[in-house]
Design a protein around this motif. Structure first.
Motif, PDB file in Angstrom:
ATOM      1  N   ALA A  68       0.832  -1.204   0.000  1.00 49.65           N
ATOM      2  CA  ALA A  68       0.000   0.000   0.000  1.00 49.65           C
ATOM      3  C   ALA A  68       0.867   1.253   0.000  1.00 49.65           C
ATOM      4  CB  ALA A  68      -0.932  -0.011   1.210  1.00 49.65           C
ATOM      5  N   GLN A  69       1.977   1.225   0.745  1.00 52.62           N
ATOM      6  CA  GLN A  69       2.874   2.381   0.766  1.00 52.62           C
ATOM      7  C   GLN A  69       3.606   2.536  -0.565  1.00 52.62           C
ATOM      8  OE1 GLN A  69       5.208   1.438   4.362  1.00 52.62           O
ATOM      9  NE2 GLN A  69       4.403   3.303   5.271  1.00 52.62           N
ATOM     10  N   ILE A  70       4.058   1.424  -1.125  1.00 52.66           N
ATOM     11  CA  ILE A  70       4.818   1.487  -2.369  1.00 52.66           C
ATOM     12  C   ILE A  70       3.951   1.984  -3.515  1.00 52.66           C
ATOM     13  CG2 ILE A  70       6.080   0.113  -4.085  1.00 52.66           C
ATOM     14  CD1 ILE A  70       6.801  -1.800  -1.732  1.00 52.66           C
ATOM     15  N   THR A  71       2.709   1.552  -3.570  1.00 52.48           N
ATOM     16  CA  THR A  71       1.841   1.861  -4.712  1.00 52.48           C
ATOM     17  C   THR A  71       0.816   2.947  -4.396  1.00 52.48           C
ATOM     18  OG1 THR A  71       0.304   0.057  -4.135  1.00 52.48           O
ATOM     19  CG2 THR A  71       2.125  -0.479  -5.615  1.00 52.48           C
ATOM     20  N   ASP A  72       1.170   3.840  -3.484  1.00 53.60           N
ATOM     21  CA  ASP A  72       0.282   4.963  -3.134  1.00 53.60           C
ATOM     22  C   ASP A  72       0.390   6.048  -4.203  1.00 53.60           C
ATOM     23  OD1 ASP A  72      -1.266   6.909  -1.962  1.00 53.60           O
ATOM     24  OD2 ASP A  72       0.243   7.464  -0.456  1.00 53.60           O
ATOM     25  N   ALA A  73      -0.246   5.799  -5.343  1.00 52.01           N
ATOM     26  CA  ALA A  73      -0.152   6.736  -6.459  1.00 52.01           C
ATOM     27  C   ALA A  73      -0.739   8.092  -6.100  1.00 52.01           C
ATOM     28  CB  ALA A  73      -0.876   6.158  -7.684  1.00 52.01           C
ATOM     29  N   ARG A  74      -1.813   8.109  -5.336  1.00 56.99           N
ATOM     30  CA  ARG A  74      -2.420   9.390  -4.948  1.00 56.99           C
ATOM     31  C   ARG A  74      -1.424  10.228  -4.146  1.00 56.99           C
ATOM     32  NH1 ARG A  74      -7.671  11.182  -4.448  1.00 56.99           N
ATOM     33  NH2 ARG A  74      -8.431   9.111  -5.005  1.00 56.99           N
ATOM     34  N   GLY A  75      -0.803   9.628  -3.145  1.00 55.72           N
ATOM     35  CA  GLY A  75       0.141  10.370  -2.326  1.00 55.72           C
ATOM     36  C   GLY A  75       1.374  10.812  -3.087  1.00 55.72           C
ATOM     37  N   LEU A  76       1.825   9.980  -4.016  1.00 53.84           N
ATOM     38  CA  LEU A  76       3.051  10.278  -4.748  1.00 53.84           C
ATOM     39  C   LEU A  76       2.848  11.279  -5.874  1.00 53.84           C
ATOM     40  CD1 LEU A  76       4.675   6.730  -4.975  1.00 53.84           C
ATOM     41  CD2 LEU A  76       5.754   8.748  -3.989  1.00 53.84           C
ATOM     42  N   PHE A  77       1.742  11.142  -6.615  1.00 59.27           N
ATOM     43  CA  PHE A  77       1.634  11.856  -7.885  1.00 59.27           C
ATOM     44  C   PHE A  77       0.522  12.910  -7.963  1.00 59.27           C
ATOM     45  CE2 PHE A  77       3.100   7.457  -9.110  1.00 59.27           C
ATOM     46  CZ  PHE A  77       4.445   7.792  -9.102  1.00 59.27           C
ATOM     47  N   GLN A  78      -0.525  12.799  -7.155  1.00 64.12           N
ATOM     48  CA  GLN A  78      -1.578  13.804  -7.268  1.00 64.12           C
ATOM     49  C   GLN A  78      -1.148  15.122  -6.649  1.00 64.12           C
ATOM     50  OE1 GLN A  78      -5.552  12.695  -6.283  1.00 64.12           O
ATOM     51  NE2 GLN A  78      -5.601  10.993  -7.744  1.00 64.12           N
ATOM     52  N   ALA A  79      -0.350  15.045  -5.607  1.00 60.78           N
ATOM     53  CA  ALA A  79       0.272  16.245  -5.037  1.00 60.78           C
ATOM     54  C   ALA A  79       1.746  15.907  -4.863  1.00 60.78           C
ATOM     55  CB  ALA A  79      -0.375  16.604  -3.707  1.00 60.78           C
ATOM     56  N   PRO A  80       2.491  15.825  -5.980  1.00 62.65           N
ATOM     57  CA  PRO A  80       3.838  15.251  -5.931  1.00 62.65           C
ATOM     58  C   PRO A  80       4.788  16.016  -5.024  1.00 62.65           C
ATOM     59  CG  PRO A  80       3.441  16.358  -8.028  1.00 62.65           C
ATOM     60  CD  PRO A  80       2.129  16.284  -7.317  1.00 62.65           C
ATOM     61  N   VAL A  81       5.603  15.254  -4.322  1.00 58.69           N
ATOM     62  CA  VAL A  81       6.603  15.839  -3.432  1.00 58.69           C
ATOM     63  C   VAL A  81       7.741  16.411  -4.272  1.00 58.69           C
ATOM     64  CG1 VAL A  81       6.027  14.299  -1.531  1.00 58.69           C
ATOM     65  CG2 VAL A  81       7.729  13.597  -3.217  1.00 58.69           C
ATOM     66  N   ALA A  82       8.603  17.181  -3.612  1.00 62.00           N
ATOM     67  CA  ALA A  82       9.664  17.888  -4.337  1.00 62.00           C
ATOM     68  C   ALA A  82      10.551  16.934  -5.122  1.00 62.00           C
ATOM     69  CB  ALA A  82      10.493  18.705  -3.347  1.00 62.00           C
ATOM     70  N   ALA A  83      10.866  15.777  -4.538  1.00 59.12           N
ATOM     71  CA  ALA A  83      11.773  14.840  -5.212  1.00 59.12           C
ATOM     72  C   ALA A  83      11.223  14.409  -6.564  1.00 59.12           C
ATOM     73  CB  ALA A  83      11.991  13.611  -4.335  1.00 59.12           C
ATOM     74  N   LEU A  84       9.916  14.288  -6.659  1.00 57.58           N
ATOM     75  CA  LEU A  84       9.315  13.765  -7.880  1.00 57.58           C
ATOM     76  C   LEU A  84       8.988  14.852  -8.894  1.00 57.58           C
ATOM     77  CD1 LEU A  84       7.141  10.859  -6.462  1.00 57.58           C
ATOM     78  CD2 LEU A  84       9.469  10.828  -7.363  1.00 57.58           C
ATOM     79  N   GLN A  85       9.503  16.048  -8.690  1.00 60.21           N
ATOM     80  CA  GLN A  85       9.498  17.041  -9.750  1.00 60.21           C
ATOM     81  C   GLN A  85      10.701  16.834 -10.670  1.00 60.21           C
ATOM     82  OE1 GLN A  85       6.824  19.220 -10.230  1.00 60.21           O
ATOM     83  NE2 GLN A  85       6.123  17.746  -8.698  1.00 60.21           N
ATOM     84  N   ASP A  86      11.590  15.940 -10.270  1.00 57.86           N
ATOM     85  CA  ASP A  86      12.780  15.617 -11.052  1.00 57.86           C
ATOM     86  C   ASP A  86      12.501  14.371 -11.890  1.00 57.86           C
ATOM     87  OD1 ASP A  86      15.936  15.864 -11.299  1.00 57.86           O
ATOM     88  OD2 ASP A  86      15.457  13.747 -10.994  1.00 57.86           O
ATOM     89  N   VAL A  87      12.805  14.438 -13.179  1.00 56.11           N
ATOM     90  CA  VAL A  87      12.527  13.313 -14.081  1.00 56.11           C
ATOM     91  C   VAL A  87      13.308  12.081 -13.666  1.00 56.11           C
ATOM     92  CG1 VAL A  87      12.794  12.466 -16.434  1.00 56.11           C
ATOM     93  CG2 VAL A  87      11.866  14.750 -16.045  1.00 56.11           C
ATOM     94  N   ASN A  88      14.604  12.221 -13.360  1.00 58.21           N
ATOM     95  CA  ASN A  88      15.415  11.057 -13.045  1.00 58.21           C
ATOM     96  C   ASN A  88      14.918  10.323 -11.802  1.00 58.21           C
ATOM     97  OD1 ASN A  88      17.340  11.107 -15.182  1.00 58.21           O
ATOM     98  ND2 ASN A  88      18.344  12.838 -14.197  1.00 58.21           N
ATOM     99  N   GLN A  89      14.549  11.067 -10.777  1.00 59.04           N
ATOM    100  CA  GLN A  89      14.067  10.422  -9.558  1.00 59.04           C
ATOM    101  C   GLN A  89      12.697   9.794  -9.791  1.00 59.04           C
ATOM    102  OE1 GLN A  89      15.496  11.770  -5.647  1.00 59.04           O
ATOM    103  NE2 GLN A  89      15.647  13.797  -6.588  1.00 59.04           N
ATOM    104  N   SER A  90      11.887  10.411 -10.633  1.00 55.49           N
ATOM    105  CA  SER A  90      10.589   9.819 -10.967  1.00 55.49           C
ATOM    106  C   SER A  90      10.767   8.540 -11.769  1.00 55.49           C
ATOM    107  CB  SER A  90       9.737  10.831 -11.746  1.00 55.49           C
ATOM    108  OG  SER A  90       9.466  11.974 -10.955  1.00 55.49           O
ATOM    109  N   VAL A  91      11.719   8.548 -12.710  1.00 51.36           N
ATOM    110  CA  VAL A  91      12.038   7.334 -13.466  1.00 51.36           C
ATOM    111  C   VAL A  91      12.467   6.219 -12.516  1.00 51.36           C
ATOM    112  CG1 VAL A  91      13.733   6.310 -15.042  1.00 51.36           C
ATOM    113  CG2 VAL A  91      12.602   8.442 -15.658  1.00 51.36           C
ATOM    114  N   ALA A  92      13.271   6.565 -11.513  1.00 52.77           N
ATOM    115  CA  ALA A  92      13.750   5.557 -10.568  1.00 52.77           C
ATOM    116  C   ALA A  92      12.590   4.907  -9.825  1.00 52.77           C
ATOM    117  CB  ALA A  92      14.729   6.191  -9.587  1.00 52.77           C
ATOM    118  N   VAL A  93      11.576   5.693  -9.485  1.00 49.90           N
ATOM    119  CA  VAL A  93      10.388   5.143  -8.815  1.00 49.90           C
ATOM    120  C   VAL A  93       9.681   4.154  -9.733  1.00 49.90           C
ATOM    121  CG1 VAL A  93       8.077   5.723  -7.973  1.00 49.90           C
ATOM    122  CG2 VAL A  93      10.042   7.073  -7.241  1.00 49.90           C
ATOM    123  N   CYS A  94       9.465   4.547 -10.990  1.00 48.16           N
ATOM    124  CA  CYS A  94       8.782   3.668 -11.940  1.00 48.16           C
ATOM    125  C   CYS A  94       9.575   2.383 -12.157  1.00 48.16           C
ATOM    126  CB  CYS A  94       8.570   4.374 -13.273  1.00 48.16           C
ATOM    127  SG  CYS A  94       7.508   5.835 -13.204  1.00 48.16           S
TER     128      CYS A  94
END
Length: 269
Positions: A68-94
């Motif tokens: 549930a924590q790993i796949t919390d798309a709402r928490g990660l992407f609907q109001a994305p945290v600062a780290a996930l404004q970076d393409v490389n770090q977002s790619v790493a998550v995917c």
């Protein structure tokens, strides 16, 4: 292993080539940190798996909490945290989420067997079928999450390339956009086609197809029209023995694929 199972997963596996630069995460106290910590714990549990114990299952409350924590798309992407404004770090998550899903798919595939030729191929096929039966919930959860993750990536890339006219985009940047579009289209196509494999339960198919349908327009927007046509044609048998609950997401995906315009990142494919 037969191609009707292996081909979509090989396509999904190609996501791992999407980026060779993974930036080290900082310690933000947010959903991104939860993702990092939970995925590391799940990977550690997976590393201890044996043929007797099997991989961690959602039926275990502790594992369910990690997933549930790993796949919390709402928490990660609907109001994305600062780290996930970076393409490389977002790619790493995917990439990490796809690796976890693929681990469930490939469990036991590298164990040595006293077989060869057709017998070994049949044994591997049976192992895949068994994995789908045992870990279909876990796999479909991660593959559905990948649709949300890639939609976030598409948004970041579109923002970046919309900042300048297409004719002003440099050659290297065009190649980067093309590689991103191709690999992201591979993942979307892989999930849509993999969901048609008969071994999934209706609930598992619905999980993946609804996530793909939610982001169908964004994903199709990366594809040139001929690629859309090929994927649409590959769905010709998707309605065979269709459960009524799958009709709406399939219709949404088909409608998106019927679009013929090619603008934005599509023009770099």
């Amino acid at each position: 292993m037969t191609s009707f199972i292996s081909t979509p997963v090989r396509r999904i596996g190609r996501l791992l080539c999407l980026s060779s630069i993974l930036m080290a995460p900082a310690a933000w106290a947010d959903s991104y940190t939860d993702f990092q910590q939970a995925s590391a714990r799940l990977e550690a549990m997976m590393a201890k798996a044996t043929p007797q114990s099997g991989l961690p299952r959602q039926g275990d409350p502790a594992v369910a909490a990690l997933l549930a924590q790993i796949t919390d798309a709402r928490g990660l992407f609907q109001a994305p945290v600062a780290a996930l404004q970076d393409v490389n770090q977002s790619v790493a998550v995917c990439e990490k989420a796809m690796r976890l899903g693929k681990t469930y798919y490939a469990f036991g595939m590298e164990w040595p067997l006293p077989l060869s030729g057709a017998q070994l191929q049949q044994a591997r096929k049976e192992q895949v079928t068994q994995n789908l039966a045992n870990y279909g919930d876990e796999m479909s959860t991660f593959f559905a999450f990948s649709m949300h993750c890639h939609a976030h990536l598409i948004g970041l890339m579109e923002q970046e390339f919309a900042a300048q006219p297409a004719e002003a985009v440099s050659g290297p940047e065009r190649l980067r956009a093309r590689a991103f579009s191709k690999n992201t289209a591979v993942v979307f196509t892989g999930v849509v086609q993999f969901a048609q494999v008969p071994f999934w339960s209706v609930a598992q198919k619905k999980r993946m197809l609804e996530a793909a349908a939610q982001h169908a327009t964004a994903n199709v927007g990366l594809m040139p029209p001929p690629l859309r046509e090929r994927l649409l044609a590959s769905m010709a048998e998707a309605d065979k023995d269709l459960d009524p609950s799958l009709a709406p997401p399939l219709a949404t995906i088909r409608q998106a694929l019927s679009a013929t315009a090619c603008a934005g990142l599509c023009q770099f494919y």
